[in-house]
Write a protein that holds these residues in place. Structure first.
Motif, PDB file in Angstrom:
ATOM      1  N   SER A 372      -8.854  -5.711  16.413  1.00 24.64           N
ATOM      2  CA  SER A 372      -8.916  -4.602  15.463  1.00 24.64           C
ATOM      3  C   SER A 372      -8.558  -3.434  15.941  1.00 24.64           C
ATOM      4  CB  SER A 372     -10.521  -4.669  15.035  1.00 24.64           C
ATOM      5  OG  SER A 372     -11.319  -4.394  16.306  1.00 24.64           O
ATOM      6  N   TYR A 373      -7.977  -3.381  17.133  1.00 15.58           N
ATOM      7  CA  TYR A 373      -7.324  -2.074  17.636  1.00 15.58           C
ATOM      8  C   TYR A 373      -6.437  -1.502  16.567  1.00 15.58           C
ATOM      9  CZ  TYR A 373      -5.332   1.149  20.910  1.00 15.58           C
ATOM     10  OH  TYR A 373      -4.847   2.636  21.662  1.00 15.58           O
ATOM     11  N   GLY A 374      -6.749  -0.270  16.103  1.00 16.52           N
ATOM     12  CA  GLY A 374      -5.811   0.413  15.173  1.00 16.52           C
ATOM     13  C   GLY A 374      -6.054   0.034  13.654  1.00 16.52           C
ATOM     14  N   ILE A 375      -7.094  -0.634  13.449  1.00 15.81           N
ATOM     15  CA  ILE A 375      -7.253  -1.355  11.958  1.00 15.81           C
ATOM     16  C   ILE A 375      -7.618  -0.317  11.022  1.00 15.81           C
ATOM     17  CG2 ILE A 375      -9.635  -1.991  12.023  1.00 15.81           C
ATOM     18  CD1 ILE A 375      -9.248  -4.482  10.796  1.00 15.81           C
ATOM     19  N   ALA A 376      -8.179   0.834  11.404  1.00 14.52           N
ATOM     20  CA  ALA A 376      -8.504   1.946  10.407  1.00 14.52           C
ATOM     21  C   ALA A 376      -7.290   2.477  10.177  1.00 14.52           C
ATOM     22  CB  ALA A 376      -9.332   3.171  11.146  1.00 14.52           C
ATOM     23  N   LYS A 377      -6.239   2.704  10.830  1.00 20.34           N
ATOM     24  CA  LYS A 377      -4.834   3.302  10.454  1.00 20.34           C
ATOM     25  C   LYS A 377      -4.367   2.090   9.493  1.00 20.34           C
ATOM     26  CE  LYS A 377      -1.494   6.463  10.732  1.00 20.34           C
ATOM     27  NZ  LYS A 377      -1.684   7.485  10.231  1.00 20.34           N
ATOM     28  N   GLU A 378      -4.274   0.868   9.935  1.00 19.67           N
ATOM     29  CA  GLU A 378      -3.750  -0.142   9.189  1.00 19.67           C
ATOM     30  C   GLU A 378      -4.225  -0.055   7.708  1.00 19.67           C
ATOM     31  OE1 GLU A 378      -4.140  -3.770  11.077  1.00 19.67           O
ATOM     32  OE2 GLU A 378      -3.520  -2.839  13.079  1.00 19.67           O
ATOM     33  N   ALA A 379      -5.523   0.061   7.566  1.00 18.65           N
ATOM     34  CA  ALA A 379      -6.097   0.043   6.338  1.00 18.65           C
ATOM     35  C   ALA A 379      -5.607   1.204   5.749  1.00 18.65           C
ATOM     36  CB  ALA A 379      -7.667  -0.044   6.437  1.00 18.65           C
ATOM     37  N   VAL A 380      -5.480   2.430   6.033  1.00 16.62           N
ATOM     38  CA  VAL A 380      -5.041   3.525   5.414  1.00 16.62           C
ATOM     39  C   VAL A 380      -3.603   3.348   4.839  1.00 16.62           C
ATOM     40  CG1 VAL A 380      -4.779   6.089   5.631  1.00 16.62           C
ATOM     41  CG2 VAL A 380      -6.792   5.131   6.406  1.00 16.62           C
ATOM     42  N   LEU A 381      -2.800   2.947   5.732  1.00 17.37           N
ATOM     43  CA  LEU A 381      -1.286   2.519   5.473  1.00 17.37           C
ATOM     44  C   LEU A 381      -1.421   1.541   4.308  1.00 17.37           C
ATOM     45  CD1 LEU A 381       0.280   2.787   8.758  1.00 17.37           C
ATOM     46  CD2 LEU A 381       0.712   4.472   7.026  1.00 17.37           C
ATOM     47  N   ALA A 382      -2.044   0.551   4.449  1.00 25.21           N
ATOM     48  CA  ALA A 382      -2.039  -0.492   3.305  1.00 25.21           C
ATOM     49  C   ALA A 382      -2.641  -0.041   1.940  1.00 25.21           C
ATOM     50  CB  ALA A 382      -2.812  -1.868   3.768  1.00 25.21           C
ATOM     51  N   ARG A 383      -3.569   0.881   2.210  1.00 31.00           N
ATOM     52  CA  ARG A 383      -4.127   1.354   0.884  1.00 31.00           C
ATOM     53  C   ARG A 383      -3.144   2.110   0.040  1.00 31.00           C
ATOM     54  NH1 ARG A 383      -7.539   5.746   0.820  1.00 31.00           N
ATOM     55  NH2 ARG A 383      -6.121   6.645   2.499  1.00 31.00           N
ATOM     56  N   SER A 384      -2.434   3.168   1.120  1.00 30.90           N
ATOM     57  CA  SER A 384      -1.181   3.781   0.336  1.00 30.90           C
ATOM     58  C   SER A 384      -0.140   3.070  -0.130  1.00 30.90           C
ATOM     59  CB  SER A 384      -0.900   4.672   1.559  1.00 30.90           C
ATOM     60  OG  SER A 384      -1.597   5.542   2.215  1.00 30.90           O
ATOM     61  N   MET A 385       0.290   1.941   0.502  1.00 27.27           N
ATOM     62  CA  MET A 385       1.110   1.194   0.055  1.00 27.27           C
ATOM     63  C   MET A 385       0.766   0.552  -1.574  1.00 27.27           C
ATOM     64  SD  MET A 385       3.093  -2.128   1.888  1.00 27.27           S
ATOM     65  CE  MET A 385       1.590  -3.163   2.080  1.00 27.27           C
ATOM     66  N   ILE A 386      -0.550  -0.013  -1.583  1.00 29.02           N
ATOM     67  CA  ILE A 386      -0.682  -0.551  -2.690  1.00 29.02           C
ATOM     68  C   ILE A 386      -1.176   0.478  -3.750  1.00 29.02           C
ATOM     69  CG2 ILE A 386      -2.812  -2.162  -3.663  1.00 29.02           C
ATOM     70  CD1 ILE A 386      -1.040  -3.719  -1.694  1.00 29.02           C
ATOM     71  N   THR A 387      -1.670   1.282  -3.521  1.00 25.64           N
ATOM     72  CA  THR A 387      -1.940   2.358  -4.494  1.00 25.64           C
ATOM     73  C   THR A 387      -0.762   3.049  -5.118  1.00 25.64           C
ATOM     74  OG1 THR A 387      -4.078   3.064  -3.349  1.00 25.64           O
ATOM     75  CG2 THR A 387      -2.985   4.840  -4.826  1.00 25.64           C
ATOM     76  N   THR A 388       0.370   3.351  -4.155  1.00 23.66           N
ATOM     77  CA  THR A 388       1.906   3.800  -4.472  1.00 23.66           C
ATOM     78  C   THR A 388       2.347   2.867  -5.559  1.00 23.66           C
ATOM     79  OG1 THR A 388       1.951   4.986  -2.408  1.00 23.66           O
ATOM     80  CG2 THR A 388       4.044   4.661  -3.878  1.00 23.66           C
ATOM     81  N   ALA A 389       2.207   1.493  -5.216  1.00 27.49           N
ATOM     82  CA  ALA A 389       2.812   0.252  -5.986  1.00 27.49           C
ATOM     83  C   ALA A 389       2.048   0.340  -7.484  1.00 27.49           C
ATOM     84  CB  ALA A 389       2.687  -1.088  -5.275  1.00 27.49           C
ATOM     85  N   VAL A 390       0.952   0.598  -7.368  1.00 27.16           N
ATOM     86  CA  VAL A 390      -0.034   0.412  -8.737  1.00 27.16           C
ATOM     87  C   VAL A 390       0.401   1.482  -9.436  1.00 27.16           C
ATOM     88  CG1 VAL A 390      -2.172   0.573  -9.759  1.00 27.16           C
ATOM     89  CG2 VAL A 390      -1.790  -0.882  -7.752  1.00 27.16           C
ATOM     90  N   LEU A 391       0.558   2.742  -8.957  1.00 27.78           N
ATOM     91  CA  LEU A 391       0.937   4.050  -9.726  1.00 27.78           C
ATOM     92  C   LEU A 391       2.436   3.971 -10.510  1.00 27.78           C
ATOM     93  CD1 LEU A 391      -0.566   6.823  -7.637  1.00 27.78           C
ATOM     94  CD2 LEU A 391      -1.668   5.666  -9.726  1.00 27.78           C
ATOM     95  N   ARG A 392       3.217   3.225  -9.550  1.00 28.95           N
ATOM     96  CA  ARG A 392       4.770   3.103  -9.959  1.00 28.95           C
ATOM     97  C   ARG A 392       4.986   1.710 -10.939  1.00 28.95           C
ATOM     98  NH1 ARG A 392       8.974   3.341  -5.677  1.00 28.95           N
ATOM     99  NH2 ARG A 392      10.206   4.553  -7.262  1.00 28.95           N
ATOM    100  N   GLY A 393       3.705   0.925 -10.923  1.00 32.79           N
ATOM    101  CA  GLY A 393       4.023  -0.280 -11.943  1.00 32.79           C
ATOM    102  C   GLY A 393       4.840  -1.377 -11.142  1.00 32.79           C
ATOM    103  N   VAL A 394       4.868  -1.504  -9.854  1.00 31.79           N
ATOM    104  CA  VAL A 394       5.721  -2.319  -9.214  1.00 31.79           C
ATOM    105  C   VAL A 394       4.986  -3.199  -8.015  1.00 31.79           C
ATOM    106  CG1 VAL A 394       7.756  -0.767  -9.714  1.00 31.79           C
ATOM    107  CG2 VAL A 394       6.354  -0.558  -7.623  1.00 31.79           C
ATOM    108  N   PRO A 395       5.747  -4.299  -7.624  1.00 30.60           N
ATOM    109  CA  PRO A 395       5.097  -5.081  -6.603  1.00 30.60           C
ATOM    110  C   PRO A 395       4.883  -3.885  -5.201  1.00 30.60           C
ATOM    111  CG  PRO A 395       6.568  -6.347  -7.388  1.00 30.60           C
ATOM    112  CD  PRO A 395       6.722  -4.968  -8.195  1.00 30.60           C
ATOM    113  N   PRO A 396       4.133  -4.255  -4.050  1.00 31.45           N
ATOM    114  CA  PRO A 396       4.067  -3.260  -2.897  1.00 31.45           C
ATOM    115  C   PRO A 396       5.236  -3.542  -2.228  1.00 31.45           C
ATOM    116  CG  PRO A 396       2.376  -5.220  -2.761  1.00 31.45           C
ATOM    117  CD  PRO A 396       2.880  -5.503  -4.341  1.00 31.45           C
ATOM    118  N   ARG A 397       6.484  -3.077  -2.629  1.00 33.79           N
ATOM    119  CA  ARG A 397       7.539  -3.463  -1.818  1.00 33.79           C
ATOM    120  C   ARG A 397       8.450  -2.397  -2.062  1.00 33.79           C
ATOM    121  NH1 ARG A 397      12.240  -8.249  -2.965  1.00 33.79           N
ATOM    122  NH2 ARG A 397      13.453  -7.633  -1.134  1.00 33.79           N
ATOM    123  N   SER A 398       9.184  -1.632  -0.968  1.00 32.94           N
ATOM    124  CA  SER A 398       9.946  -0.503  -1.090  1.00 32.94           C
ATOM    125  C   SER A 398       9.609   0.574  -1.797  1.00 32.94           C
ATOM    126  CB  SER A 398      11.338  -0.918  -1.812  1.00 32.94           C
ATOM    127  OG  SER A 398      11.878  -2.067  -1.002  1.00 32.94           O
TER     128      SER A 398
END
Length: 527
Positions: A372-398
């Motif tokens: 779990s070393y660094g998991i807080a940062k991983e979760a924040v990055l994952a949240r950013s990726m998923i949220t950005t994808a939702v707002l753009r209406g696309v899968p979480p890619r690119s």
């Protein structure tokens, strides 16, 4: 739009392949490629690049284009070229192989690329800034329509986006290593998990450390109503509040503090007996009961179960509950990550996407060590990726944010030979060759993860020296400057080991001198 791509002899193949891919993906631009008589353009300044361009073509020929794109790593502003030629000149991507994504942009988007910064950074920054603006608008709507619960100053929406990350660590970990506190700082809410018999004064001291070093809302995972009362002035969120605790938390703090209710009775019933409807009804009544007792800020944790220990059943419960209650849902991602012998990056990203679909707004992770070393940062990055994808209406890619660490979306092969014909020398492995001792001395190397640096202990003719730093190249230069090595073999060995140490430092992995840092999947044995 007529575009001219400027490249080098070594990169022309990658550029041509990228242009072909872009056209296959629907790029409508007319694209020409100009190959300069150099192997690497990145070492050139924009003035040197301009001189080369004018040797190859006239200014009038360049004016036949609407846009000129040069490699992203060329040094300096392209405005010097633009002013002379009279055509917009922008920086492209750092790697030629990534150009096809760029060539899919519209005319206006391409013309607005930077003259100073590589296009990779510009495109990413634009996506992220756009997502931030949309999130701020959403938060304003949530707040004005009372569709969120405020935890400290953080808006936790009834349903995402956005999702919020709560990062906790063990009280004992803060005592052992203050570095763990810095690893929590990217989360929206930070906190500590506390044992039942923990001294309240110790808890208060640790909370004060968090308050001082991280200006974020604070959370505790505690099971003692007395302790909750004691620390209530310093805490915004209390996790894992069982139904039998609701009556024992003092009335005086029920309105202000946010509690995360864990309805264990209903959870076990739904998983063991598959009585989901009965469990949902109980959970709805439990929330009504909490409100009748004076609790105004409520979050519901349905307990994500461990893999192969009820995981799917717990997800099903989230699915049935999320449309039946009017409080934010919480999910502890560490319940999965801590019980799988696999890297957490991909698991966190997938769990975050699943939580988004299930309407879970509050995601909890426990930052400890090891897996779990660094998991807080991983979760924040994952949240950013998923949220950005939702707002753009696309899968979480690119979408401008990713969690690629060991892998990459597309391999980048760089040609170092070009059209030349060097003499090929195949060098066999020499794992069994003996290492001759350098008469100047020896080095012991270690990685100090907590201070994020590499340490080199020199033992030899010049005494006992400890060299410390975060830059392996600077460390190696210091070794040379001080004359601590006398053989090319020893210098090559140190360069190899320092490169390994840097990889370990970046990945948060253990470093053991003379041992591999990473084992690939093809080196492992499957059952």
């Amino acid at each position: 739009m007529n575009i001219l791509l400027v490249t080098s002899r070594l990169a022309v193949r990658s550029v041509s392949e990228a242009v072909d891919r872009a056209k296959q993906r629907g790029a409508k631009h007319s694209i020409d490629v100009l190959v300069l008589p150099v192997d690497v353009i990145a070492i050139l300044s924009t003035q040197q690049l301009l001189d080369l361009l004018l040797r190859m073509r006239s200014e009038e020929e360049f004016r036949g284009y609407d846009l000129i794109i040069v490699p992203g790593l060329v040094r300096g502003s392209t405005k010097v070229i633009e002013d002379r030629i009279g055509v917009p000149v922008v920086k492209g991507t750092i790697h030629a192989a990534m150009l096809d994504d760029l060539l899919l942009l519209s005319d206006d988007e391409l013309l607005s690329l930077s003259r100073e910064v590589p296009a990779d950074e510009v495109v990413t920054r634009r996506i992220v800034d756009d997502a931030r603006r949309k999130l701020q608008s959403l938060e304003d709507v949530y707040k004005s329509n009372h569709l969120c619960t405020m935890v400290g100053g953080v808006c936790v929406p009834l349903r995402p986006p956005p999702q919020r990350v709560v990062a906790l660590t063990l009280l004992s970990k803060i005592k052992q290593c203050r570095d763990v506190v810095s690893r929590l700082k990217d989360a929206d809410i930070v906190g500590i998990a506390i044992d039942v018999d923990t001294d309240p004064n110790t808890v208060m001291n640790m909370l004060k450390i968090l308050e001082k070093e991280i200006s974020k809302p604070l959370a505790i995972d505690a099971h003692s109503p007395k302790l909750i009362e004691r620390v209530s002035q310093h805490v915004d969120l209390v996790l894992n509040v069982r139904s039998d605790m609701l009556h024992h938390i003092p009335v005086s703090i029920r309105r202000e503090i946010c509690i995360s209710i864990t309805p264990l009775e209903a959870i076990e019933k739904s998983i063991e007996k598959s009585e989901v409807t009965e469990a949902v009804n109980y959970i709805v009544s439990l929330i009504e009961k909490a409100r009748s007792l004076g609790y105004e800020k409520i979050v519901l944790d349905l307990v994500l179960k461990q893999p192969l220990r009820g995981f799917v059943s717990s997800v099903v419960l989230y699915y049935y509950v999320h449309n039946k209650v009017n409080v934010p849902l919480q999910m502890n991602l560490s319940n999965v990550v801590e019980f799988m012998d696999a890297d957490s990056y991909g698991a966190i990203a997938l769990l975050m996407a699943m939580a988004q679909e299930l309407g879970v707004s509050l995601l909890t992770v426990y930052e400890i060590d090891g897996r779990s070393y660094g998991i807080a940062k991983e979760a924040v990055l994952a949240r950013s990726m998923i949220t950005t994808a939702v707002l753009r209406g696309v899968p979480p890619r690119s979408v401008g944010v990713d969690l690629f660490v060991a892998k990459e979306p597309r391999p980048i092969d760089i040609d170092i030979v070009g059209e030349r014909n060097p003499v090929i020398i195949d060098v066999p492995s020499d794992h069994d060759s003996e290492f001759s001792i350098d008469p100047m001395g020896l080095f012991r190397i270690r990685v100090d993860r907590y201070n994020k640096r590499i340490e080199m202990l020199y033992m030899g003719r010049k005494g006992l020296l400890l060299l410390r730093g975060s830059d392996p190249k600077a460390l190696l230069r210091e070794v040379i400057r001080r004359g601590l090595v006398s053989t090319p073999q020893h210098l090559a060995y140190l360069g190899y080991e320092l490169a390994k140490a840097e990889i370990a430092l970046r990945l948060g992995k253990s470093y053991i001198q003379d041992e591999p840092v990473i084992r690939g999947v093809f080196e492992r044995v499957a059952v």
